[in-house]
Design a protein around this motif. Structure first.
Motif, PDB file in Angstrom:
ATOM      1  N   LEU A  65      -4.286   0.702  -2.288  1.00 45.49           N
ATOM      2  CA  LEU A  65      -4.399   0.885  -3.739  1.00 45.49           C
ATOM      3  C   LEU A  65      -3.124   1.524  -4.287  1.00 45.49           C
ATOM      4  O   LEU A  65      -2.604   1.091  -5.322  1.00 45.49           O
ATOM      5  CB  LEU A  65      -5.618   1.761  -4.025  1.00 45.49           C
ATOM      6  N   ALA A  66      -2.618   2.535  -3.604  1.00 43.26           N
ATOM      7  CA  ALA A  66      -1.386   3.207  -4.039  1.00 43.26           C
ATOM      8  C   ALA A  66      -0.236   2.213  -4.101  1.00 43.26           C
ATOM      9  O   ALA A  66       0.511   2.180  -5.089  1.00 43.26           O
ATOM     10  CB  ALA A  66      -1.048   4.356  -3.088  1.00 43.26           C
ATOM     11  N   ASP A  67      -0.105   1.380  -3.079  1.00 48.57           N
ATOM     12  CA  ASP A  67       0.985   0.411  -3.009  1.00 48.57           C
ATOM     13  C   ASP A  67       0.967  -0.539  -4.205  1.00 48.57           C
ATOM     14  O   ASP A  67       1.980  -0.738  -4.872  1.00 48.57           O
ATOM     15  CB  ASP A  67       0.907  -0.371  -1.698  1.00 48.57           C
ATOM     16  N   SER A  68      -0.199  -1.094  -4.506  1.00 54.41           N
ATOM     17  CA  SER A  68      -0.275  -2.051  -5.622  1.00 54.41           C
ATOM     18  C   SER A  68      -0.023  -1.367  -6.959  1.00 54.41           C
ATOM     19  O   SER A  68       0.592  -1.950  -7.856  1.00 54.41           O
ATOM     20  CB  SER A  68      -1.623  -2.781  -5.618  1.00 54.41           C
ATOM     21  N   ILE A  69      -0.456  -0.119  -7.093  1.00 55.53           N
ATOM     22  CA  ILE A  69      -0.250   0.589  -8.367  1.00 55.53           C
ATOM     23  C   ILE A  69       1.204   1.021  -8.522  1.00 55.53           C
ATOM     24  O   ILE A  69       1.753   0.977  -9.627  1.00 55.53           O
ATOM     25  CB  ILE A  69      -1.244   1.760  -8.507  1.00 55.53           C
ATOM     26  N   ASP A 119       8.868   8.615  -5.801  1.00 55.40           N
ATOM     27  CA  ASP A 119       7.509   8.838  -5.309  1.00 55.40           C
ATOM     28  C   ASP A 119       7.064   7.716  -4.376  1.00 55.40           C
ATOM     29  O   ASP A 119       6.390   7.955  -3.374  1.00 55.40           O
ATOM     30  CB  ASP A 119       6.519   8.973  -6.476  1.00 55.40           C
ATOM     31  N   GLN A 120       7.463   6.483  -4.708  1.00 59.42           N
ATOM     32  CA  GLN A 120       7.125   5.354  -3.861  1.00 59.42           C
ATOM     33  C   GLN A 120       7.828   5.485  -2.495  1.00 59.42           C
ATOM     34  O   GLN A 120       7.233   5.206  -1.451  1.00 59.42           O
ATOM     35  CB  GLN A 120       7.499   4.033  -4.525  1.00 59.42           C
ATOM     36  N   ALA A 121       9.062   5.927  -2.506  1.00 60.49           N
ATOM     37  CA  ALA A 121       9.790   6.140  -1.246  1.00 60.49           C
ATOM     38  C   ALA A 121       9.083   7.199  -0.405  1.00 60.49           C
ATOM     39  O   ALA A 121       8.927   7.031   0.811  1.00 60.49           O
ATOM     40  CB  ALA A 121      11.229   6.563  -1.535  1.00 60.49           C
ATOM     41  N   SER A 122       8.621   8.260  -1.049  1.00 62.77           N
ATOM     42  CA  SER A 122       7.874   9.306  -0.328  1.00 62.77           C
ATOM     43  C   SER A 122       6.575   8.751   0.239  1.00 62.77           C
ATOM     44  O   SER A 122       6.166   9.107   1.346  1.00 62.77           O
ATOM     45  CB  SER A 122       7.564  10.476  -1.266  1.00 62.77           C
ATOM     46  N   TYR A 123       5.956   7.866  -0.517  1.00 66.93           N
ATOM     47  CA  TYR A 123       4.727   7.202  -0.061  1.00 66.93           C
ATOM     48  C   TYR A 123       5.001   6.399   1.218  1.00 66.93           C
ATOM     49  O   TYR A 123       4.272   6.512   2.199  1.00 66.93           O
ATOM     50  CB  TYR A 123       4.196   6.321  -1.193  1.00 66.93           C
ATOM     51  N   TYR A 124       6.069   5.599   1.198  1.00 66.21           N
ATOM     52  CA  TYR A 124       6.403   4.810   2.392  1.00 66.21           C
ATOM     53  C   TYR A 124       6.761   5.719   3.565  1.00 66.21           C
ATOM     54  O   TYR A 124       6.404   5.445   4.706  1.00 66.21           O
ATOM     55  CB  TYR A 124       7.556   3.842   2.107  1.00 66.21           C
ATOM     56  N   ASP A 150      12.059   2.403   7.015  1.00 62.90           N
ATOM     57  CA  ASP A 150      13.059   1.444   6.523  1.00 62.90           C
ATOM     58  C   ASP A 150      12.825   1.124   5.042  1.00 62.90           C
ATOM     59  O   ASP A 150      13.769   1.066   4.254  1.00 62.90           O
ATOM     60  CB  ASP A 150      13.034   0.151   7.344  1.00 62.90           C
ATOM     61  N   ILE A 151      11.571   0.937   4.673  1.00 64.17           N
ATOM     62  CA  ILE A 151      11.254   0.645   3.266  1.00 64.17           C
ATOM     63  C   ILE A 151      11.545   1.877   2.407  1.00 64.17           C
ATOM     64  O   ILE A 151      12.066   1.754   1.298  1.00 64.17           O
ATOM     65  CB  ILE A 151       9.795   0.182   3.110  1.00 64.17           C
ATOM     66  N   ALA A 152      11.235   3.061   2.922  1.00 68.75           N
ATOM     67  CA  ALA A 152      11.492   4.298   2.180  1.00 68.75           C
ATOM     68  C   ALA A 152      12.978   4.433   1.874  1.00 68.75           C
ATOM     69  O   ALA A 152      13.372   4.748   0.750  1.00 68.75           O
ATOM     70  CB  ALA A 152      11.004   5.507   2.965  1.00 68.75           C
TER      71      ALA A 152
END
Length: 183
Positions: free
Chosen positions: A132-136, A161-166, A173-175
């Motif tokens: 859910l977090a990823d899609s949002i 924030d998305q980088a921290s999530y990854y 690598d994605i982060a």
């Protein structure tokens, strides 16, 4: 002869009445209260912030409408406060209500909507609801990109924030790619 206590009471009554007669508008009251909410929230005085948010929510509902910016903002602040208080069920419900208000008000093309989505994604990350977090996160970034906010602070904050999530998920690598995008 009037007693000193009675004079003090009359003086206090007069001062209280006169300030009521010259009260500020509901909009001014809402904004001043909003400033206090932020002050209490930043200083971790969550109970005081909570009481003022409830006050502002009621003020927005009665003085403006449930489709006003003030009401929507008060609901959004309540969601963040619930999250800070670890009241996750209420936080999720209130975040969803805020998103619903953006849709209802036709305000999907303003930066505040992208900011809400970013906060929701962070909420789901904190609760390890990664899909859910990823899609949002993607929805938030796309929304801000679509309205020309790609090179603005709001976009960079959500990307960070998305980088921290990854990173939290172990997708290093994605982060790193998220952070390199900010350069």
């Amino acid at each position: 002869m009037i007693s000193p206590k009675l004079l003090v009471f009359i003086g206090l009554f007069y001062i209280g009445s006169s300030s009521w007669l010259f009260a500020q508008s509901p909009k001014e009251d809402w904004h001043k209260t909003q400033d206090k909410i932020e002050e209490f929230y930043q200083s971790d005085q969550l109970e005081k912030a909570h009481n003022l948010i409830i006050y502002n929510l009621d003020l927005a509902k009665t003085s403006f409408s449930t489709k006003s910016e003030e009401y929507r903002t008060s609901i959004f602040y309540l969601a963040q406060l619930y999250q800070a208080e670890d009241n996750y069920n209420s936080a999720e419900e209130t975040y969803k209500k805020t998103e619903e208000l953006f849709h209802l008000m036709g305000q999907l093309e303003i930066p505040e909507y992208g900011i809400l989505l970013g906060k929701m994604a962070n909420f789901y990350t904190a609760n390890q609801r990664y899909e859910l977090a990823d899609s949002i996160f993607k929805k938030a970034l796309n929304q801000l990109e679509d309205i020309g906010y790609k090179k603005r602070e709001e976009y960079a904050t959500i990307l960070k924030d998305q980088a921290s999530y990854y990173y939290e998920k172990g997708d290093f690598d994605i982060a790193v790619k998220c952070f390199s995008f900010l350069e």
